[in-house]
Design a protein around this motif. Structure first.
Motif, PDB file in Angstrom:
ATOM      1  N   PHE A 128       0.829  -1.202   0.000  1.00  0.00           N
ATOM      2  CA  PHE A 128       0.000   0.000   0.000  1.00  0.00           C
ATOM      3  C   PHE A 128       0.870   1.261   0.000  1.00  0.00           C
ATOM      4  O   PHE A 128       0.632   2.198  -0.773  1.00  0.00           O
ATOM      5  N   MET A 129       1.883   1.285   0.853  1.00  0.00           N
ATOM      6  CA  MET A 129       2.763   2.448   0.923  1.00  0.00           C
ATOM      7  C   MET A 129       3.543   2.617  -0.383  1.00  0.00           C
ATOM      8  O   MET A 129       3.802   3.741  -0.822  1.00  0.00           O
ATOM      9  N   SER A 130       3.917   1.496  -1.000  1.00  0.00           N
ATOM     10  CA  SER A 130       4.611   1.557  -2.288  1.00  0.00           C
ATOM     11  C   SER A 130       3.719   2.180  -3.353  1.00  0.00           C
ATOM     12  O   SER A 130       4.172   3.016  -4.158  1.00  0.00           O
ATOM     13  N   TYR A 131       2.444   1.798  -3.381  1.00  0.00           N
ATOM     14  CA  TYR A 131       1.510   2.371  -4.349  1.00  0.00           C
ATOM     15  C   TYR A 131       1.338   3.881  -4.127  1.00  0.00           C
ATOM     16  O   TYR A 131       1.265   4.656  -5.094  1.00  0.00           O
ATOM     17  N   LEU A 132       1.258   4.301  -2.866  1.00  0.00           N
ATOM     18  CA  LEU A 132       1.114   5.727  -2.576  1.00  0.00           C
ATOM     19  C   LEU A 132       2.314   6.510  -3.100  1.00  0.00           C
ATOM     20  O   LEU A 132       2.159   7.587  -3.711  1.00  0.00           O
ATOM     21  N   SER A 133       3.514   5.992  -2.868  1.00  0.00           N
ATOM     22  CA  SER A 133       4.721   6.677  -3.351  1.00  0.00           C
ATOM     23  C   SER A 133       4.771   6.689  -4.876  1.00  0.00           C
ATOM     24  O   SER A 133       5.185   7.679  -5.494  1.00  0.00           O
ATOM     25  N   LEU A 134       4.350   5.578  -5.501  1.00  0.00           N
ATOM     26  CA  LEU A 134       4.322   5.528  -6.961  1.00  0.00           C
ATOM     27  C   LEU A 134       3.316   6.529  -7.514  1.00  0.00           C
ATOM     28  O   LEU A 134       3.555   7.174  -8.551  1.00  0.00           O
ATOM     29  N   PHE A 135       2.186   6.665  -6.835  1.00  0.00           N
ATOM     30  CA  PHE A 135       1.171   7.650  -7.214  1.00  0.00           C
ATOM     31  C   PHE A 135       1.779   9.053  -7.197  1.00  0.00           C
ATOM     32  O   PHE A 135       1.626   9.847  -8.138  1.00  0.00           O
ATOM     33  N   THR A 136       2.499   9.356  -6.126  1.00  0.00           N
ATOM     34  CA  THR A 136       3.149  10.664  -6.000  1.00  0.00           C
ATOM     35  C   THR A 136       4.176  10.874  -7.105  1.00  0.00           C
ATOM     36  O   THR A 136       4.257  11.953  -7.710  1.00  0.00           O
ATOM     37  N   PHE A 137       4.964   9.837  -7.395  1.00  0.00           N
ATOM     38  CA  PHE A 137       5.993   9.935  -8.438  1.00  0.00           C
ATOM     39  C   PHE A 137       5.380  10.272  -9.792  1.00  0.00           C
ATOM     40  O   PHE A 137       5.846  11.178 -10.497  1.00  0.00           O
ATOM     41  N   PHE A 138       4.323   9.562 -10.182  1.00  0.00           N
ATOM     42  CA  PHE A 138       3.734   9.803 -11.490  1.00  0.00           C
ATOM     43  C   PHE A 138       3.083  11.185 -11.557  1.00  0.00           C
ATOM     44  O   PHE A 138       3.099  11.831 -12.606  1.00  0.00           O
ATOM     45  N   MET A 139       2.508  11.646 -10.449  1.00  0.00           N
ATOM     46  CA  MET A 139       1.930  12.991 -10.457  1.00  0.00           C
ATOM     47  C   MET A 139       3.024  14.046 -10.611  1.00  0.00           C
ATOM     48  O   MET A 139       2.832  15.065 -11.294  1.00  0.00           O
ATOM     49  N   LEU A 140       4.176  13.804 -10.018  1.00  0.00           N
ATOM     50  CA  LEU A 140       5.290  14.743 -10.163  1.00  0.00           C
ATOM     51  C   LEU A 140       5.840  14.714 -11.591  1.00  0.00           C
ATOM     52  O   LEU A 140       6.257  15.749 -12.124  1.00  0.00           O
TER      53      LEU A 140
END
Length: 663
Positions: free
Chosen positions: A113-125
């Motif tokens: 779950f935490m990995s998905y959240l960080s990946l979400f942030t990365f793609f938005m950036l």
């Protein structure tokens, strides 16, 4: 420093996903949360250098694609627009990460779950920092993928599967429009780079393109396609149906999607392409109309929702409408201002709702809550702040941007601007009504929860409370602190990152509107909030009677204007019928199979049977066949045409008779 903004969230996602089992749940939570907090700190330095010091930065990392006609570099752009989006994304994301470490504790898949959240942030950036539309599209598709993964995080739940698939399919419509816009941009500009596109746009005002034999303005067509693309991601009317169903994911996911990432991507797209959209009055008109109708539609639906998260979800849809029609009246900085303000109070509302759900054993129906002000006073206080900011209570964060949007819409003195102003003003009344209804049914009225669950309700741990406190301060002070930079007369905070056609500037006109116009949204907000308290506290029988006397209206609103029913009846079912009975039965299992592999197999099988029937087992048959074959071969090599050789033609029936003797 600039590259670390992208590199750190990517490393955070990789470590949390691949090494989660080794570092454990606690280690994954601490590492990913710390990484995003560091990214936020770096974003603050970028804001200071780029935004307040006016030092925009352009970085070209490498040549990505290079052909004779197509050249795209992987580059980054850090201007004031990007700097603000970095602050919004990383601040909310870091708080959601910290909140999730406790909210999701005990879940065996917390590292994932935490990995998905960080990946979400990365793609938005990636989306907000790209210097070309193709790079933006990578982030665009990336946040779509992450939304699917996070909505469907509890993949054993059937409803989560359905909601994730629905979000993916609906967004594909907007994505297809964005791809078409990209193709037309490359066809017209021979480039996908922002600087080239925006520099050439003033010279293409009269450029046209043929579509199905009809001549159409190129800039208008691109603007409409960008609007459709933004409507898919930002849940505008028609492509909004995925947003409420996205509540099937964990509550921190809802906060991240609704406040800082997924839904803000469409608004960012429109703002980024302001130098192109400004030259198409038709595009501006439709952006304004769709935004205004979306704000009104979602506000009316939110009046009758009973799921606490869906009420907040429809408020997100409504506020996105405000942001979009702010862009439609050429006030992109005001729309961005509301986007930033909305991120703080909407994240506060969702995370506060998560605290309520967590305390009440995952109960989300407001009709089964109530009386929680005694057991959850801290959560109530912060949810009250978020709700007041949402409804535009004076001098809170939401007030500064929401009222400015309505004033600027009226001051545009256009038909669509006035239309957006009055729909937005009426929507402000509905927003205040359902916000106070949510507070009353959840915290103030007598409880309808079971005794065991109600007695066990308690305030949440420190890890969940700290993000709420920070967001609470943001919901109070951010609007006041940044107002002059964003929409102050004479402010040059955004420089060239946002372009407004001089003939569309109306900031000064909005400053001198009549007081009644300025105060109408505030008065309607107070009226809406007061009406909710009076009806639900002093005269609840009237609400009950309205469900009978206004039954059709209640059903219409409760069924979300029947959008899902219309789509299912007129689009989904005909497509499923066509897919099964025509595409599958007639084409796939019919024509394609007989012309394709199945037909080839059938022909080869019959040919094989015929050839095998030639094997009679008699030696004289084989000898005669060899004789005939040799004769034909000799005739051919002697350049004698067989069709003129009647002797051989006469022998053939005898040959056939010998090979197939009668039994």
């Amino acid at each position: 420093m600039y590259l670390l903004v992208l590199f750190i969230p990517l490393v955070s996602s990789i470590v949390g996903g691949l090494l989660g089992r080794k570092i454990g749940e606690k280690g994954a939570g601490i590492f990913t949360s710390s990484s995003i907090v560091i990214t936020f700190v770096i974003s603050l330095f970028i804001l200071f250098e780029v935004g307040f010091n006016g030092s925009a930065t352009y970085i070209t990392l490498w040549t990505w694609m290079d052909t004779s006609t197509f050249n795209v570099s992987f580059g980054l752009i850090f201007d004031s627009l990007t700097a603000i989006m970095l602050i919004v994304v990383t601040s909310v994301s870091s708080l959601v990460h910290i909140y999730s470490t406790q909210y999701m504790s005990g879940d065996p898949h917390l590292p994932r779950f935490m990995s998905y959240l960080s990946l979400f942030t990365f793609f938005m950036l990636i989306l907000v920092t790209g210097d070309n539309i193709l790079q933006l599209f990578i982030g665009w598709e990336g946040v779509g993928l992450c939304s699917y993964l996070l909505i469907n995080f509890w993949y054993t739940r059937l409803q989560a599967n359905k909601s994730a698939i629905k979000a993916m399919i609906v967004n594909r419509i907007g994505d297809a429009a964005l791809v078409l816009a990209m193709f037309i941009i490359f066809y017209t500009y021979k480039s996908l780079d922002y600087n080239i596109i925006f520099a050439l746009t003033p010279y293409l005002i009269n450029d046209t393109i043929l579509i199905l034999g009809y001549s159409c303005s190129t800039l208008t067509l691109i603007g409409i396609l960008l609007l459709v693309g933004a409507a898919g991601k930002s849940a505008q009317l028609g492509l909004h149906t995925w947003l409420p169903d996205a509540m099937e994911g964990p509550t921190p996911v809802s906060a991240l999607i609704h406040a800082a990432t997924m839904v803000t991507a469409g608004i960012f797209l429109v703002i980024r392409f302001s130098p192109l959209i400004e030259y198409s009055s038709i595009s501006l008109f439709w952006i304004t109309v769709f935004g205004a109708i979306t704000a009104f539609f979602a506000a009316t639906v939110g009046l009758v929702q009973n799921d606490i998260k869906k009420v907040i979800a429809y408020s997100t849809c409504s506020q996105l409408g405000y942001m979009l029609f702010a862009c439609g009246i050429s006030n992109y900085s005001t729309g961005l201002f509301h986007l930033m303000n909305h991120a703080f109070f909407k994240a506060l509302l969702f995370l506060s709702a998560g605290c309520v759900i967590h305390a009440m054993s995952d109960e989300q129906d407001m009709r089964k809550l109530g009386g929680l002000i005694r057991s959850l006073p801290f959560t109530y206080s912060l949810m009250l702040i978020g709700s007041l900011s949402l409804m535009g209570f004076p001098f809170l964060t939401g007030f500064y941007s929401k009222d400015a949007i309505l004033e600027l819409a009226y001051a545009s003195y256009t038909t669509h601007g006035t239309f957006a102003h009055w729909l937005g003003t009426i929507s402000a009344f509905f927003t205040a009504f359902y916000s106070m209804r949510l507070l009353y049914l959840t915290f103030l009225t007598d409880t309808n929860a079971s005794q065991g669950i109600f007695k066990k309700s308690h305030e949440n741990p420190l890890e969940m409370s700290i993000p709420l406190i920070i967001l609470g301060f943001g919901s109070i002070f951010v609007g006041y602190l940044f107002r002059e930079a964003f929409i102050g007369p004479g402010s040059n905070f955004f420089g060239s990152s946002i372009f407004v056609n001089p003939e569309n500037v109306n900031l000064l006109e909005a400053e001198f509107l009549a007081p009644i116009i300025k105060w109408t949204p505030v008065l309607l907000s107070f009226t809406g909030a007061g009406s909710a308290l009076i009806l639900y506290h002093l005269n609840p029988s009237f609400i009950i009677s309205m469900k009978y006397y206004g039954r059709d209206l209640y059903i219409f609103l409760n069924n979300k204007w029947h959008f899902d029913s219309i789509y299912n009846y007129y689009i989904v079912k005909p497509l499923m019928f066509w897919g099964h009975n025509i595409s599958y039965k007639v084409l796939d299992r019919g024509l394609i199979e007989y012309v394709g592999p199945q037909g080839i197999i059938l022909v080869l099988r019959r040919l094989g049977k015929w050839i095998s029937s030639l094997q009679s087992g008699y030696v004289y048959n084989y000898a005669f066949a060899i004789f005939i074959g040799t004769t034909i071969y000799l005739l051919l090599i002697s350049n004698i045409e067989i069709y003129n050789n009647m002797e051989i033609i006469g022998i053939l029936p005898v040959f056939a008779y010998i090979l197939h003797p009668k039994s």
